[in-house]
Motif scaffolding. Structure first.
Motif, PDB file in Angstrom:
ATOM      1  N   LEU A  20      29.202  66.442  23.804  1.00 40.06           N
ATOM      2  CA  LEU A  20      29.549  65.255  22.988  1.00 40.06           C
ATOM      3  C   LEU A  20      30.560  65.455  22.224  1.00 40.06           C
ATOM      4  O   LEU A  20      30.883  66.605  21.444  1.00 40.06           O
ATOM      5  N   VAL A  22      34.180  63.604  20.001  1.00 38.07           N
ATOM      6  CA  VAL A  22      34.759  62.145  19.158  1.00 38.07           C
ATOM      7  C   VAL A  22      36.213  62.250  19.261  1.00 38.07           C
ATOM      8  O   VAL A  22      37.057  63.196  19.547  1.00 38.07           O
ATOM      9  N   LEU A  59      28.641  61.333  13.876  1.00 33.84           N
ATOM     10  CA  LEU A  59      29.781  61.162  14.810  1.00 33.84           C
ATOM     11  C   LEU A  59      31.089  60.899  14.050  1.00 33.84           C
ATOM     12  O   LEU A  59      32.185  61.491  14.091  1.00 33.84           O
ATOM     13  N   PHE A  80      33.058  51.854  15.110  1.00 35.18           N
ATOM     14  CA  PHE A  80      33.241  52.235  16.489  1.00 35.18           C
ATOM     15  C   PHE A  80      34.108  51.401  17.395  1.00 35.18           C
ATOM     16  O   PHE A  80      34.047  50.203  17.499  1.00 35.18           O
ATOM     17  N   ARG A  82      34.863  52.517  20.998  1.00 35.00           N
ATOM     18  CA  ARG A  82      34.264  52.583  22.796  1.00 35.00           C
ATOM     19  C   ARG A  82      33.900  53.880  22.788  1.00 35.00           C
ATOM     20  O   ARG A  82      34.433  54.720  22.258  1.00 35.00           O
ATOM     21  N   HIS A  83      33.325  54.116  23.965  1.00 36.00           N
ATOM     22  CA  HIS A  83      32.991  55.506  24.486  1.00 36.00           C
ATOM     23  C   HIS A  83      33.989  55.744  25.869  1.00 36.00           C
ATOM     24  O   HIS A  83      34.304  54.691  26.469  1.00 36.00           O
ATOM     25  N   GLU A  85      34.353  58.633  29.073  1.00 35.99           N
ATOM     26  CA  GLU A  85      33.577  59.702  29.779  1.00 35.99           C
ATOM     27  C   GLU A  85      35.005  60.420  30.630  1.00 35.99           C
ATOM     28  O   GLU A  85      35.726  59.718  31.318  1.00 35.99           O
ATOM     29  N   VAL A 100      31.611  63.219  27.134  1.00 33.71           N
ATOM     30  CA  VAL A 100      31.152  61.976  26.631  1.00 33.71           C
ATOM     31  C   VAL A 100      31.910  61.811  25.116  1.00 33.71           C
ATOM     32  O   VAL A 100      31.503  62.389  24.347  1.00 33.71           O
ATOM     33  N   ILE A 101      32.914  60.735  25.219  1.00 32.45           N
ATOM     34  CA  ILE A 101      33.551  60.972  23.828  1.00 32.45           C
ATOM     35  C   ILE A 101      33.757  59.598  23.238  1.00 32.45           C
ATOM     36  O   ILE A 101      33.641  58.562  23.754  1.00 32.45           O
ATOM     37  N   ALA A 102      33.053  59.502  21.803  1.00 30.82           N
ATOM     38  CA  ALA A 102      32.578  58.413  21.042  1.00 30.82           C
ATOM     39  C   ALA A 102      33.941  58.136  20.255  1.00 30.82           C
ATOM     40  O   ALA A 102      34.326  59.129  19.410  1.00 30.82           O
ATOM     41  N   SER A 103      34.624  57.029  20.426  1.00 33.97           N
ATOM     42  CA  SER A 103      36.041  56.911  19.799  1.00 33.97           C
ATOM     43  C   SER A 103      35.826  55.804  18.892  1.00 33.97           C
ATOM     44  O   SER A 103      35.494  54.747  18.733  1.00 33.97           O
TER      45      SER A 103
END
Length: 156
Positions: A20, A22, A59, A80, A82-83, A85, A100-103
């Motif tokens: 995980l 960010v 996050l 937030f 988008r995510h 991958e 998996v990147i939470a942007s």
């Protein structure tokens, strides 16, 4: 891949599970902050500041910490975006890397952006200028989505 999966549990290479991470798209006016990566994958390409989430960290807190550590910039998270991958396979089809990147979208508060161990060249760029830059995969799409979202997030 050598050894069993448990021997790679804490590794970024051949992870037992996706990692995980960010990233944060910081806007100062209409320009987004980008920095070149100083190590693989995609060494030398521009990307958004970011990194792995630490245990017990939200996050948003991880995104702001990585931003400050990598380029010395402070920002306020608007929301937030988008995510993304990122999955890299080796020649045999094994999963070499999986993130998996939470942007997030953020507004600049302070700091010009300075190179460091994880960030080489730092640039503030308008979304329409991205096509002329060498970027990591998905960076242009993430920045453009963040640019479209930012006005709505600022308006509340």
């Amino acid at each position: 891949m050598s050894g069993d999966a448990s021997s790679h549990a804490g590794s970024r290479l051949y992870p037992a599970l996706p990692l995980l991470a960010v990233s944060v798209c910081v806007f100062r006016g209409a320009q987004a902050l980008l920095a070149t990566r100083t190590r693989p994958p995609f060494e030398g390409a521009f990307s958004l500041p970011g990194g792995l989430v630490e245990a017990g960290e939200t996050l948003e807190a991880a995104a702001l910490r990585e931003l400050l550590e990598e380029v010395g910039v402070e920002a306020r998270v608007l929301g937030f975006n988008r995510h993304v991958e990122s999955i890299e396979r080796d020649e045999a089809g094994g999963v070499r890397r999986h993130f998996v990147i939470a942007s997030f979208v953020a507004e600049w508060i302070a700091g010009e952006g300075t190179p460091g161990l994880e960030a080489g060249e730092v640039a503030w760029a308008a979304p329409e200028a991205l096509d002329a830059m060498t970027l990591t995969p998905m960076t242009a799409e993430v920045v453009r989505a963040a640019a479209a979202l930012a006005p709505r997030l600022r308006a509340g």
